[in-house]
Design a protein around this motif. Structure first.
Motif, PDB file in Angstrom:
ATOM      1  N   SER A 314       0.842  -1.200   0.000  1.00 56.50           N
ATOM      2  CA  SER A 314       0.000   0.000   0.000  1.00 56.50           C
ATOM      3  C   SER A 314       0.877   1.250   0.000  1.00 56.50           C
ATOM      4  O   SER A 314       0.625   2.212  -0.740  1.00 56.50           O
ATOM      5  CB  SER A 314      -0.921  -0.005   1.221  1.00 56.50           C
ATOM      6  N   THR A 315       1.924   1.232   0.835  1.00 57.04           N
ATOM      7  CA  THR A 315       2.831   2.368   0.901  1.00 57.04           C
ATOM      8  C   THR A 315       3.530   2.590  -0.436  1.00 57.04           C
ATOM      9  O   THR A 315       3.667   3.719  -0.905  1.00 57.04           O
ATOM     10  CB  THR A 315       3.884   2.131   1.993  1.00 57.04           C
ATOM     11  N   THR A 316       3.981   1.502  -1.058  1.00 56.60           N
ATOM     12  CA  THR A 316       4.643   1.629  -2.354  1.00 56.60           C
ATOM     13  C   THR A 316       3.691   2.193  -3.394  1.00 56.60           C
ATOM     14  O   THR A 316       4.078   3.033  -4.218  1.00 56.60           O
ATOM     15  CB  THR A 316       5.187   0.264  -2.804  1.00 56.60           C
ATOM     16  N   ALA A 317       2.431   1.748  -3.363  1.00 59.34           N
ATOM     17  CA  ALA A 317       1.443   2.280  -4.301  1.00 59.34           C
ATOM     18  C   ALA A 317       1.272   3.791  -4.120  1.00 59.34           C
ATOM     19  O   ALA A 317       1.122   4.533  -5.101  1.00 59.34           O
ATOM     20  CB  ALA A 317       0.107   1.564  -4.116  1.00 59.34           C
ATOM     21  N   LEU A 318       1.315   4.252  -2.883  1.00 52.64           N
ATOM     22  CA  LEU A 318       1.237   5.692  -2.641  1.00 52.64           C
ATOM     23  C   LEU A 318       2.427   6.411  -3.254  1.00 52.64           C
ATOM     24  O   LEU A 318       2.297   7.489  -3.846  1.00 52.64           O
ATOM     25  CB  LEU A 318       1.180   5.981  -1.143  1.00 52.64           C
ATOM     26  N   LEU A 319       3.602   5.816  -3.111  1.00 53.94           N
ATOM     27  CA  LEU A 319       4.810   6.460  -3.626  1.00 53.94           C
ATOM     28  C   LEU A 319       4.799   6.577  -5.144  1.00 53.94           C
ATOM     29  O   LEU A 319       5.369   7.518  -5.699  1.00 53.94           O
ATOM     30  CB  LEU A 319       6.046   5.685  -3.175  1.00 53.94           C
ATOM     31  N   VAL A 320       4.165   5.625  -5.835  1.00 52.51           N
ATOM     32  CA  VAL A 320       4.108   5.699  -7.306  1.00 52.51           C
ATOM     33  C   VAL A 320       2.848   6.394  -7.784  1.00 52.51           C
ATOM     34  O   VAL A 320       2.580   6.458  -8.983  1.00 52.51           O
ATOM     35  CB  VAL A 320       4.231   4.296  -7.943  1.00 52.51           C
ATOM     36  N   GLY A 321       2.023   6.899  -6.842  1.00 48.32           N
ATOM     37  CA  GLY A 321       0.863   7.699  -7.211  1.00 48.32           C
ATOM     38  C   GLY A 321      -0.399   6.932  -7.527  1.00 48.32           C
ATOM     39  O   GLY A 321      -1.338   7.487  -8.113  1.00 48.32           O
ATOM     40  N   ASP A 322      -0.479   5.663  -7.109  1.00 43.49           N
ATOM     41  CA  ASP A 322      -1.667   4.849  -7.372  1.00 43.49           C
ATOM     42  C   ASP A 322      -2.521   4.813  -6.101  1.00 43.49           C
ATOM     43  O   ASP A 322      -2.464   3.859  -5.321  1.00 43.49           O
ATOM     44  CB  ASP A 322      -1.267   3.446  -7.804  1.00 43.49           C
ATOM     45  N   ALA A 323      -3.327   5.856  -5.887  1.00 44.26           N
ATOM     46  CA  ALA A 323      -4.101   5.970  -4.659  1.00 44.26           C
ATOM     47  C   ALA A 323      -5.143   4.873  -4.530  1.00 44.26           C
ATOM     48  O   ALA A 323      -5.405   4.376  -3.429  1.00 44.26           O
ATOM     49  CB  ALA A 323      -4.767   7.340  -4.591  1.00 44.26           C
ATOM     50  N   ALA A 324      -5.771   4.495  -5.648  1.00 46.44           N
ATOM     51  CA  ALA A 324      -6.806   3.463  -5.596  1.00 46.44           C
ATOM     52  C   ALA A 324      -6.221   2.133  -5.129  1.00 46.44           C
ATOM     53  O   ALA A 324      -6.813   1.439  -4.286  1.00 46.44           O
ATOM     54  CB  ALA A 324      -7.464   3.313  -6.961  1.00 46.44           C
ATOM     55  N   GLN A 325      -5.058   1.754  -5.680  1.00 45.54           N
ATOM     56  CA  GLN A 325      -4.428   0.498  -5.269  1.00 45.54           C
ATOM     57  C   GLN A 325      -3.954   0.585  -3.825  1.00 45.54           C
ATOM     58  O   GLN A 325      -4.049  -0.382  -3.070  1.00 45.54           O
ATOM     59  CB  GLN A 325      -3.245   0.179  -6.183  1.00 45.54           C
ATOM     60  N   ALA A 326      -3.476   1.757  -3.433  1.00 42.41           N
ATOM     61  CA  ALA A 326      -3.024   1.935  -2.054  1.00 42.41           C
ATOM     62  C   ALA A 326      -4.175   1.735  -1.077  1.00 42.41           C
ATOM     63  O   ALA A 326      -4.025   1.073  -0.047  1.00 42.41           O
ATOM     64  CB  ALA A 326      -2.422   3.339  -1.875  1.00 42.41           C
ATOM     65  N   GLU A 327      -5.333   2.302  -1.392  1.00 43.11           N
ATOM     66  CA  GLU A 327      -6.486   2.136  -0.508  1.00 43.11           C
ATOM     67  C   GLU A 327      -6.914   0.677  -0.447  1.00 43.11           C
ATOM     68  O   GLU A 327      -7.222   0.155   0.627  1.00 43.11           O
ATOM     69  CB  GLU A 327      -7.645   3.014  -0.965  1.00 43.11           C
ATOM     70  N   ALA A 328      -6.915  -0.008  -1.595  1.00 36.06           N
ATOM     71  CA  ALA A 328      -7.314  -1.418  -1.620  1.00 36.06           C
ATOM     72  C   ALA A 328      -6.363  -2.266  -0.772  1.00 36.06           C
ATOM     73  O   ALA A 328      -6.802  -3.136   0.003  1.00 36.06           O
ATOM     74  CB  ALA A 328      -7.350  -1.921  -3.063  1.00 36.06           C
ATOM     75  N   ASP A 329      -5.060  -2.025  -0.904  1.00 40.08           N
ATOM     76  CA  ASP A 329      -4.081  -2.802  -0.134  1.00 40.08           C
ATOM     77  C   ASP A 329      -4.171  -2.485   1.355  1.00 40.08           C
ATOM     78  O   ASP A 329      -4.044  -3.382   2.199  1.00 40.08           O
ATOM     79  CB  ASP A 329      -2.669  -2.517  -0.642  1.00 40.08           C
ATOM     80  N   ALA A 330      -4.391  -1.220   1.702  1.00 36.17           N
ATOM     81  CA  ALA A 330      -4.515  -0.857   3.110  1.00 36.17           C
ATOM     82  C   ALA A 330      -5.740  -1.516   3.735  1.00 36.17           C
ATOM     83  O   ALA A 330      -5.683  -2.015   4.867  1.00 36.17           O
ATOM     84  CB  ALA A 330      -4.593   0.660   3.253  1.00 36.17           C
ATOM     85  N   ARG A 331      -6.844  -1.518   2.999  1.00 36.30           N
ATOM     86  CA  ARG A 331      -8.052  -2.184   3.502  1.00 36.30           C
ATOM     87  C   ARG A 331      -7.808  -3.683   3.687  1.00 36.30           C
ATOM     88  O   ARG A 331      -8.278  -4.289   4.658  1.00 36.30           O
ATOM     89  CB  ARG A 331      -9.213  -1.962   2.526  1.00 36.30           C
ATOM     90  N   ARG A 332      -7.093  -4.273   2.742  1.00 36.50           N
ATOM     91  CA  ARG A 332      -6.810  -5.708   2.844  1.00 36.50           C
ATOM     92  C   ARG A 332      -5.931  -5.995   4.055  1.00 36.50           C
ATOM     93  O   ARG A 332      -6.135  -7.000   4.767  1.00 36.50           O
ATOM     94  CB  ARG A 332      -6.122  -6.188   1.562  1.00 36.50           C
TER      95      ARG A 332
END
Length: 441
Positions: A314-332
């Motif tokens: 989730s953190t890596t997704a935030l760093l590359v600018g993919d907020a939707a994937q970051a939220e999905a991974d954080a929820r998981r």
């Protein structure tokens, strides 16, 4: 013999390891933060410090001085700071029956082992192994400072036993145990914000792994060096360390997941989005049911369960600018964590995933949603607010400081709460300033 502290201020300086010189530096820094670079800022000479901590004040010092001291220890008022120290250490756990039994068992075993001459009983090595496993598996429940103390005491005990045996097989076993305790020390030092010492300890663990031919320990240590590197602003070094660790043979699936996750974060800091996404995909690969004697057999802090993997990605997704994937991974991550028994749930993972979720929502300008997501973060006790949590919340604070939020009530309240939350954390209170360059998983 050292005298007992006369004031709460003296007790806190002892607890936080603040001799006069360090206290004066922090006091001055706090004054600058509160009042700016003003020649009239409050100061504290060594004689004055001795009076403050010696219980010799008749009246409180100036209002600005009291305000600075209260900012250094927000949980106390100036009156309390110059008052008597606590009768009992509130951070010291009560000596319950389980702890008494554990101590008695250890003392009895040490007494029996002392009857040996120049050799070490295999039972002694088994006992040390069990203690290392126990600490690794309890690490997520302990404040980093306490985990560090336990690991260092265990390291000293292992070294004492190594000095008593010349049996090659026992020497190797104890070298591996020594490396594992040093690896835990590296993690704890990082969590406290002592990056240079954490790096040295991780390198030491790698040397023990290499000398004992225990490859999983080498891989774990190199992974630790990788995330220390990108936190220190050296993403290229982080990629190199992670890539080297992935070349080692004999690693289980858990080790591979951890290293690919660290690799993904390092690539993200380099701005290599394609490589970061490829590493994320590899970190989530189902694997081949491979195991190793550290990440799986010992586990705990050496493990990397699904919720921690999801939080890190989730953190890596935030760093590359993919907020939707970051939220999905954080929820998981939060969902997987909730499925574990309460005593196996990591406060670090819960708070880290919650902070990532909040930041992902902020990227969509959903301040109310971010405030809701942050609820688990505020529940983390002050002594467990380690580097990863501090860096994540600080990043949210910086986002809320953007001009678009100036004057808005909720962003201002959240930013102030984050500042208060961070100020009493161990990395802020005990260690040097934490480089806010990355978000650790």
């Amino acid at each position: 013999m050292r005298s007992e502290p006369k004031t709460l201020l003296a007790w806190l300086c002892d607890r936080d390891r603040l001799p006069y010189r360090r206290f004066e530096e922090k006091f001055t820094e706090t004054g600058v933060r509160l009042f700016g670079h003003d020649p009239h800022n409050p100061t504290c000479g060594e004689t004055q410090f001795r009076r403050w901590t010696g219980g010799k004040l008749v009246t409180l010092p100036s209002a600005d001085t009291c305000r600075a001291l209260e900012a250094m220890w927000p949980e106390y008022t100036a009156e309390q700071l110059f008052g008597p120290p606590p009768q009992d250490d509130p951070q010291a756990p009560a000596l319950d029956l389980e702890e008494r039994v554990r101590m008695t068992a250890r003392e009895a075993h040490e007494g029996a082992d002392a009857t040996a001459t120049a050799s070490v009983s295999d039972n002694t090595i088994d006992e040390l192994h069990d203690q290392v496993v126990s600490l690794a598996r309890r690490y997520h429940t302990l404040p980093a400072a306490l985990a560090y103390e336990e690991a260092d005491n265990l390291r000293r005990e292992v070294e004492r036993k190594r000095d008593r045996t010349q049996v090659p097989a026992q020497q190797q076993q104890l070298m591996i145990l020594n490396g594992q305790t040093v690896a835990l020390l590296a993690v704890a030092a990082f969590d406290l914000g002592y990056f240079p010492s954490a790096r040295t300890l991780a390198r030491t663990a790698a040397v023990y792994g290499e000398s004992s031919r225990f490859v999983p320990l080498q891989a774990f240590a190199d992974g630790t060096l990788a995330y220390i590197a990108y936190h220190s602003g050296d993403a290229s070094e982080a990629v190199a360390k992670a890539n080297r660790a992935l070349t080692y043979g004999g690693l289980g699936d858990v080790a591979q997941h951890r290293l690919h996750s660290i690799q993904a974060r390092a690539y993200a800091h380099l701005g290599d989005v394609v490589s970061a996404q490829r590493a994320i995909h590899l970190s989530e690969d189902a694997g081949r049911d491979r195991r190793d004697e550290l990440h799986d057999a010992v586990g705990g802090e050496f493990g990397f369960p699904g919720e921690r993997l999801a939080m890190s990605n989730s953190t890596t997704a935030l760093l590359v600018g993919d907020a939707a994937q970051a939220e999905a991974d954080a929820r998981r991550a939060l969902s997987l964590l909730a499925q574990r028994p309460q005593d196996q749930q990591s406060a670090h993972v819960r708070a880290g995933a919650a902070a990532d979720l909040a930041y992902a929502r902020l990227l969509a300008d959903d301040v109310d949603g971010a405030a809701e997501a942050l609820s688990p973060v505020w529940e983390v006790p002050a002594d467990q607010r380690n580097t990863g949590i501090v860096v994540r919340t600080a990043r949210i604070g910086r986002r809320l400081a953007r001009p678009a939020y100036h004057g808005a009530q909720l962003p201002t309240e959240l930013r102030e709460r984050i500042e208060d939350f961070t100020r009493v954390s161990p990395p802020y209170r005990l260690g040097p300033p934490v480089p806010l360059l990355a978000i650790e998983g």
